[in-house]
Design an enzyme around this catalytic site. Structure first.
Site, PDB file in Angstrom:
ATOM      1  NE  ARG A 248      -1.812   1.714   3.648  1.00  0.00           N
ATOM      2  CZ  ARG A 248      -1.810   1.558   4.970  1.00  0.00           C
ATOM      3  NH1 ARG A 248      -2.548   0.653   5.559  1.00  0.00           N
ATOM      4  NH2 ARG A 248      -1.040   2.320   5.734  1.00  0.00           N
ATOM      5  CG  HIS A 252      -6.472   2.612   6.338  1.00  0.00           C
ATOM      6  ND1 HIS A 252      -6.614   1.322   5.879  1.00  0.00           N
ATOM      7  CD2 HIS A 252      -7.725   3.034   6.671  1.00  0.00           C
ATOM      8  CE1 HIS A 252      -7.892   0.976   5.945  1.00  0.00           C
ATOM      9  NE2 HIS A 252      -8.581   1.989   6.421  1.00  0.00           N
ATOM     10  CE1 TYR A 261       0.580   2.148   9.074  1.00  0.00           C
ATOM     11  CE2 TYR A 261      -0.528   3.904  10.266  1.00  0.00           C
ATOM     12  CZ  TYR A 261      -0.393   3.143   9.120  1.00  0.00           C
ATOM     13  OH  TYR A 261      -1.183   3.374   8.035  1.00  0.00           O
TER      14      TYR A 261
HETATM   15  C1  LIG Z   1     -15.734  -5.532  10.755  1.00  0.00           C
HETATM   16  C2  LIG Z   1     -14.855  -4.347  10.692  1.00  0.00           C
HETATM   17  N1  LIG Z   1     -13.865  -4.171  11.594  1.00  0.00           N
HETATM   18  C3  LIG Z   1     -13.066  -3.088  11.529  1.00  0.00           C
HETATM   19  C4  LIG Z   1     -13.260  -2.145  10.559  1.00  0.00           C
HETATM   20  C5  LIG Z   1     -12.342  -0.929  10.471  1.00  0.00           C
HETATM   21  N2  LIG Z   1     -11.426  -1.134   9.350  1.00  0.00           N
HETATM   22  C6  LIG Z   1     -11.664  -0.592   8.136  1.00  0.00           C
HETATM   23  S1  LIG Z   1     -10.494  -1.000   7.039  1.00  0.00           S
HETATM   24  C7  LIG Z   1      -9.639  -1.915   8.154  1.00  0.00           C
HETATM   25  C8  LIG Z   1      -8.360  -2.597   7.782  1.00  0.00           C
HETATM   26  C9  LIG Z   1      -8.560  -3.736   6.862  1.00  0.00           C
HETATM   27  O1  LIG Z   1      -7.306  -4.224   6.488  1.00  0.00           O
HETATM   28  P1  LIG Z   1      -7.135  -5.176   5.249  1.00  0.00           P
HETATM   29  O2  LIG Z   1      -8.221  -6.161   5.229  1.00  0.00           O
HETATM   30  O3  LIG Z   1      -5.747  -5.682   5.256  1.00  0.00           O
HETATM   31  O4  LIG Z   1      -7.388  -4.197   4.020  1.00  0.00           O
HETATM   32  P2  LIG Z   1      -6.490  -2.947   3.531  1.00  0.00           P
HETATM   33  O5  LIG Z   1      -7.171  -1.712   4.056  1.00  0.00           O
HETATM   34  O6  LIG Z   1      -5.133  -3.121   4.076  1.00  0.00           O
HETATM   35  O7  LIG Z   1      -6.514  -2.998   2.057  1.00  0.00           O
HETATM   36  C10 LIG Z   1     -10.266  -1.876   9.385  1.00  0.00           C
HETATM   37  C11 LIG Z   1      -9.770  -2.552  10.595  1.00  0.00           C
HETATM   38  C12 LIG Z   1     -14.300  -2.345   9.636  1.00  0.00           C
HETATM   39  N3  LIG Z   1     -14.544  -1.495   8.636  1.00  0.00           N
HETATM   40  N4  LIG Z   1     -15.075  -3.453   9.709  1.00  0.00           N
END
Ligand SMILES: Cc1ncc(C[n+]2csc(CCOP(=O)(O)OP(=O)(O)O)c2C)c(N)n1
Ligand SMILES: [Mg+2]
Length: 331
Positions: A248, A252, A261
């Site tokens: 990435r 975020h 981080y």
């Molecule tokens: C069920 C749930 N838990 C927490 C969140 C908050 N949240 C949004 S994106 C994210 C990270 C997801 O990481 P990943 O699956 O690796 O996807 P990336 O953003 O890295 O592409 C989190 C914890 C959420 N949207 N839904």
């Protein structure tokens, strides 16, 4: 001269041109969105940057005239490959009435289009996975030649929805492809603190399906493994789990500060291996596209992003009452 690897996969120079255009358009829309966000013109950005090769390589291996995609918020490359335009995406970013995803009601990144068979996702991550399994079940029950493709991050592979979806699909041998875009972080949590096994692909064995890890920075490698998974699904042999390793490039989201981080040097290193730059080099060095052709694609992308931005910025917002539509029963 570099070997033309795409020819061994049955891909033409025209396909290569389209792949490059799609990856670049996703990147340039995304970059423009950050500028608009920092200028205070759009509220939120969640990026595809660094993951375009995985997204475009995968979707080009599907049948884009009939398959279904259930993408996640970073999948600009997926939805462009399935028909969405720069204008559609900018209308969503500006939350304008004409946004075909949701009329400006959803956050950006919640892609949805009945016309293009893009099934909208929810903000809780991974809910799209069981939905994709449901579509695959319907495809099998109705004897249709339709594959469901769903994507998610590696952090999302820890949600219950992932395990329930893979288990059901494995038991019933459903035509679905689970595509994990492992970008090494789930917001601030590095992958080493997310999963105890070696790779997300390893999890496939527990659900009776093949699990493949692939270089997500190479669209041709991704194309190859997703094509194999789609062929398997169409032959009635069931689902596959594919893990594309990516990185990435941005924080975020536009509301996150990743300097708290991760080391900026790590990001710099990843940017040096930019999948779009590497693909451009491949196209030129293999003699697949000329310098003029590549520049023409880049000019076309710039123009489309400019036009989409101008159009969306000037488009009207929805009437305030529209916020209530689909929420309460109507007389
Ligand atoms: C069920 C749930 N838990 C927490 C969140 C908050 N949240 C949004 S994106 C994210 C990270 C997801 O990481 P990943 O699956 O690796 O996807 P990336 O953003 O890295 O592409 C989190 C914890 C959420 N949207 N839904
Ligand atoms: Mg992640």
């Amino acid at each position: 001269m570099t070997e033309k690897r795409h020819e061994a996969l049955g891909l033409t120079a025209q396909d290569m041109q389209e792949m490059y255009y799609t990856m670049l358009l996703a990147r340039k829309i995304d970059e423009r969105m950050w500028l608009l966000n920092r200028a205070g013109k759009i509220p939120f950005v969640i990026s595809c940057q660094g993951q375009e090769a995985a997204q475009v390589g995968a979707t080009f291996a599907l049948d884009r005239s009939k398959d279904y995609v259930l993408p996640y918020y970073r999948d600009m490359g997926v939805v462009i490959a399935f028909g969405m335009t720069a204008r559609d995406l900018m209308l969503s970013a500006f939350a304008k009435a004409e946004d075909p995803n949701s009329g400006g009601r959803q956050m950006p990144g919640h892609f949805g289009s009945k016309k293009y068979r893009i099934v909208t996702g929810s903000s809780p991550v991974t809910t799209q996975v069981p939905h994709a399994v449901g579509i695959a079940l319907a495809s099998k029950m109705e004897g249709k030649d339709i594959v469901a493709f769903t994507s998610f991050g590696e952090g999302s592979s820890n949600q219950g929805d992932f395990h329930e979806g893979l288990n059901f699909a494995g038991v019933h041998k459903l035509p679905v492809i689970f595509f994990c875009e492992n970008n090494k972080y789930a917001i601030s949590v590095p992958v080493s603190k997310q999963i105890a096994c070696e790779s997300v692909a390893d999890r496939a064995g527990g659900y009776g399906m093949p699990g493949v890890q692939v270089d997500g920075e190479d669209p041709l490698e991704v194309y190859k493994v997703v094509k194999e998974a789609a062929d398997r699904a169409r032959r009635g042999e069931g689902p596959s789990l594919i893990e594309a390793t990516t990185y990435r490039f941005t924080a975020h989201s536009s509301d996150d500060d990743d300097r708290t981080y991760r080391d900026p040097e790590e990001v710099e290193e990843a940017r040096k291996r930019d999948p779009i730059g590497k693909f451009r080099t491949y196209l030129l060095e293999s003699g697949t596209l000329t310098e003029e052709k590549v520049e023409a694609i880049e000019a076309r992308v710039r123009q489309e992003v400019d036009e989409a931005t101008e159009y969306a910025e000037n488009a009207p917002y929805a009437d305030p009452e529209y916020a209530l539509k689909y929420v309460y029963a109507e007389e």
